[in-house]
Design a protein around this motif. Sequence first.
Motif, PDB file in Angstrom:
ATOM      1  N   CYS A  28       0.830  -1.207   0.000  1.00 51.72           N
ATOM      2  CA  CYS A  28       0.000   0.000   0.000  1.00 51.72           C
ATOM      3  C   CYS A  28       0.865   1.257   0.000  1.00 51.72           C
ATOM      4  O   CYS A  28       1.850   1.348   0.707  1.00 51.72           O
ATOM      5  N   ARG A  29       0.436   2.202  -0.839  1.00 51.37           N
ATOM      6  CA  ARG A  29       1.091   3.509  -0.898  1.00 51.37           C
ATOM      7  C   ARG A  29      -0.003   4.551  -0.697  1.00 51.37           C
ATOM      8  O   ARG A  29      -0.719   4.897  -1.635  1.00 51.37           O
ATOM      9  N   TRP A  30      -0.125   5.018   0.524  1.00 46.43           N
ATOM     10  CA  TRP A  30      -1.204   5.927   0.888  1.00 46.43           C
ATOM     11  C   TRP A  30      -0.919   7.350   0.441  1.00 46.43           C
ATOM     12  O   TRP A  30       0.177   7.858   0.628  1.00 46.43           O
ATOM     13  N   ARG A  31      -1.928   7.992  -0.166  1.00 42.41           N
ATOM     14  CA  ARG A  31      -1.837   9.381  -0.610  1.00 42.41           C
ATOM     15  C   ARG A  31      -2.939  10.179   0.090  1.00 42.41           C
ATOM     16  O   ARG A  31      -4.101   9.774   0.090  1.00 42.41           O
ATOM     17  N   LYS A  32      -2.572  11.316   0.656  1.00 36.87           N
ATOM     18  CA  LYS A  32      -3.533  12.163   1.368  1.00 36.87           C
ATOM     19  C   LYS A  32      -4.244  13.071   0.378  1.00 36.87           C
ATOM     20  O   LYS A  32      -3.636  13.614  -0.536  1.00 36.87           O
ATOM     21  N   ASN A  33      -5.554  13.215   0.563  1.00 35.81           N
ATOM     22  CA  ASN A  33      -6.359  14.127  -0.239  1.00 35.81           C
ATOM     23  C   ASN A  33      -7.084  15.040   0.735  1.00 35.81           C
ATOM     24  O   ASN A  33      -8.136  14.705   1.263  1.00 35.81           O
ATOM     25  N   ALA A  34      -6.524  16.210   0.986  1.00 35.14           N
ATOM     26  CA  ALA A  34      -7.052  17.127   1.998  1.00 35.14           C
ATOM     27  C   ALA A  34      -8.422  17.685   1.628  1.00 35.14           C
ATOM     28  O   ALA A  34      -9.185  18.085   2.507  1.00 35.14           O
ATOM     29  N   SER A  35      -8.780  17.678   0.362  1.00 25.60           N
ATOM     30  CA  SER A  35     -10.084  18.203  -0.031  1.00 25.60           C
ATOM     31  C   SER A  35     -11.234  17.305   0.419  1.00 25.60           C
ATOM     32  O   SER A  35     -12.376  17.742   0.474  1.00 25.60           O
ATOM     33  N   ARG A  36     -10.952  16.063   0.750  1.00 26.57           N
ATOM     34  CA  ARG A  36     -11.986  15.127   1.199  1.00 26.57           C
ATOM     35  C   ARG A  36     -11.953  14.883   2.704  1.00 26.57           C
ATOM     36  O   ARG A  36     -12.636  13.991   3.198  1.00 26.57           O
ATOM     37  N   ASP A  37     -11.164  15.676   3.436  1.00 25.28           N
ATOM     38  CA  ASP A  37     -11.151  15.558   4.901  1.00 25.28           C
ATOM     39  C   ASP A  37     -12.519  15.932   5.450  1.00 25.28           C
ATOM     40  O   ASP A  37     -13.231  16.761   4.889  1.00 25.28           O
ATOM     41  N   LYS A  38     -12.877  15.284   6.563  1.00 23.98           N
ATOM     42  CA  LYS A  38     -14.158  15.572   7.234  1.00 23.98           C
ATOM     43  C   LYS A  38     -13.871  15.961   8.664  1.00 23.98           C
ATOM     44  O   LYS A  38     -13.732  15.107   9.530  1.00 23.98           O
ATOM     45  N   GLY A  39     -13.741  17.249   8.903  1.00 25.92           N
ATOM     46  CA  GLY A  39     -13.437  17.729  10.244  1.00 25.92           C
ATOM     47  C   GLY A  39     -12.051  17.294  10.668  1.00 25.92           C
ATOM     48  O   GLY A  39     -11.054  17.633  10.042  1.00 25.92           O
ATOM     49  N   SER A  40     -11.989  16.509  11.740  1.00 25.97           N
ATOM     50  CA  SER A  40     -10.688  16.053  12.231  1.00 25.97           C
ATOM     51  C   SER A  40     -10.267  14.718  11.615  1.00 25.97           C
ATOM     52  O   SER A  40      -9.222  14.182  11.960  1.00 25.97           O
ATOM     53  N   LEU A  41     -11.084  14.167  10.693  1.00 25.66           N
ATOM     54  CA  LEU A  41     -10.722  12.920  10.017  1.00 25.66           C
ATOM     55  C   LEU A  41      -9.997  13.234   8.716  1.00 25.66           C
ATOM     56  O   LEU A  41     -10.458  14.037   7.904  1.00 25.66           O
ATOM     57  N   HIS A  42      -8.866  12.592   8.519  1.00 20.50           N
ATOM     58  CA  HIS A  42      -8.028  12.819   7.341  1.00 20.50           C
ATOM     59  C   HIS A  42      -8.242  11.677   6.348  1.00 20.50           C
ATOM     60  O   HIS A  42      -8.182  10.512   6.708  1.00 20.50           O
ATOM     61  N   TYR A  43      -8.473  12.032   5.084  1.00 18.10           N
ATOM     62  CA  TYR A  43      -8.771  11.068   4.035  1.00 18.10           C
ATOM     63  C   TYR A  43      -7.493  10.608   3.349  1.00 18.10           C
ATOM     64  O   TYR A  43      -6.640  11.414   2.990  1.00 18.10           O
ATOM     65  N   TYR A  44      -7.381   9.291   3.152  1.00 18.71           N
ATOM     66  CA  TYR A  44      -6.252   8.705   2.431  1.00 18.71           C
ATOM     67  C   TYR A  44      -6.779   7.718   1.400  1.00 18.71           C
ATOM     68  O   TYR A  44      -7.764   7.023   1.637  1.00 18.71           O
ATOM     69  N   ARG A  45      -6.102   7.643   0.265  1.00 17.20           N
ATOM     70  CA  ARG A  45      -6.426   6.661  -0.775  1.00 17.20           C
ATOM     71  C   ARG A  45      -5.138   5.956  -1.172  1.00 17.20           C
ATOM     72  O   ARG A  45      -4.093   6.578  -1.341  1.00 17.20           O
ATOM     73  N   CYS A  46      -5.233   4.643  -1.320  1.00 19.65           N
ATOM     74  CA  CYS A  46      -4.057   3.846  -1.669  1.00 19.65           C
ATOM     75  C   CYS A  46      -3.848   3.881  -3.180  1.00 19.65           C
ATOM     76  O   CYS A  46      -4.761   3.600  -3.950  1.00 19.65           O
ATOM     77  N   ALA A  47      -2.640   4.208  -3.598  1.00 17.42           N
ATOM     78  CA  ALA A  47      -2.321   4.259  -5.017  1.00 17.42           C
ATOM     79  C   ALA A  47      -2.150   2.862  -5.608  1.00 17.42           C
ATOM     80  O   ALA A  47      -2.278   2.673  -6.812  1.00 17.42           O
ATOM     81  N   ALA A  48      -1.898   1.854  -4.779  1.00 16.76           N
ATOM     82  CA  ALA A  48      -1.677   0.500  -5.276  1.00 16.76           C
ATOM     83  C   ALA A  48      -2.976  -0.285  -5.428  1.00 16.76           C
ATOM     84  O   ALA A  48      -3.232  -0.871  -6.472  1.00 16.76           O
ATOM     85  N   CYS A  49      -3.817  -0.294  -4.386  1.00 17.02           N
ATOM     86  CA  CYS A  49      -5.011  -1.141  -4.424  1.00 17.02           C
ATOM     87  C   CYS A  49      -6.309  -0.358  -4.524  1.00 17.02           C
ATOM     88  O   CYS A  49      -7.367  -0.933  -4.729  1.00 17.02           O
ATOM     89  N   GLY A  50      -6.278   0.963  -4.370  1.00 16.91           N
ATOM     90  CA  GLY A  50      -7.469   1.777  -4.500  1.00 16.91           C
ATOM     91  C   GLY A  50      -8.320   1.867  -3.251  1.00 16.91           C
ATOM     92  O   GLY A  50      -9.406   2.428  -3.287  1.00 16.91           O
ATOM     93  N   ALA A  51      -7.866   1.320  -2.141  1.00 17.03           N
ATOM     94  CA  ALA A  51      -8.631   1.375  -0.893  1.00 17.03           C
ATOM     95  C   ALA A  51      -8.684   2.805  -0.376  1.00 17.03           C
ATOM     96  O   ALA A  51      -7.777   3.596  -0.597  1.00 17.03           O
ATOM     97  N   GLU A  52      -9.781   3.128   0.317  1.00 16.39           N
ATOM     98  CA  GLU A  52      -9.958   4.452   0.892  1.00 16.39           C
ATOM     99  C   GLU A  52     -10.080   4.313   2.393  1.00 16.39           C
ATOM    100  O   GLU A  52     -10.654   3.342   2.891  1.00 16.39           O
ATOM    101  N   ALA A  53      -9.530   5.287   3.137  1.00 20.06           N
ATOM    102  CA  ALA A  53      -9.587   5.218   4.599  1.00 20.06           C
ATOM    103  C   ALA A  53      -9.528   6.612   5.184  1.00 20.06           C
ATOM    104  O   ALA A  53      -8.973   7.535   4.587  1.00 20.06           O
ATOM    105  N   TYR A  54     -10.122   6.754   6.349  1.00 22.22           N
ATOM    106  CA  TYR A  54     -10.038   7.966   7.145  1.00 22.22           C
ATOM    107  C   TYR A  54      -9.269   7.646   8.413  1.00 22.22           C
ATOM    108  O   TYR A  54      -9.420   6.561   8.984  1.00 22.22           O
ATOM    109  N   THR A  55      -8.423   8.575   8.859  1.00 23.32           N
ATOM    110  CA  THR A  55      -7.711   8.410  10.119  1.00 23.32           C
ATOM    111  C   THR A  55      -7.926   9.654  10.979  1.00 23.32           C
ATOM    112  O   THR A  55      -8.124  10.747  10.456  1.00 23.32           O
ATOM    113  N   ALA A  56      -7.872   9.447  12.276  1.00 22.62           N
ATOM    114  CA  ALA A  56      -8.024  10.572  13.201  1.00 22.62           C
ATOM    115  C   ALA A  56      -6.692  11.284  13.416  1.00 22.62           C
ATOM    116  O   ALA A  56      -6.662  12.419  13.871  1.00 22.62           O
TER     117      ALA A  56
END
Length: 73
Positions: A28-56
């Motif tokens: 997995c190679r996680w890339r941050k996309n700040a435009s999709r952040d939701k408040g204090s949750l930070h959005y990440y998308r994996c460049a390898a598998c396409g998975a999406e995740a939010y982290t606090a």
Amino acid sequence: MPLILIAIIIVFLIVAYFTRRGADTRACRWRKNASRDKGSLHYYRCAACGAEAYTATKDTPKDCKSKVTSRPL
């Protein structure tokens, strides 16, 4: 001679354990996309598998999320 053989096997097992330990996140190679952040949750998308995740935290996710499925509400 048997002690040397046992020592070689133990060393092999230790090396195999440490090389396999981080295999879940290695692809997995996680890339941050700040435009999709939701408040204090930070959005990440994996460049390898396409998975999406939010982290606090501002750190990337630790595990691969490609096998995680959402449940219906």
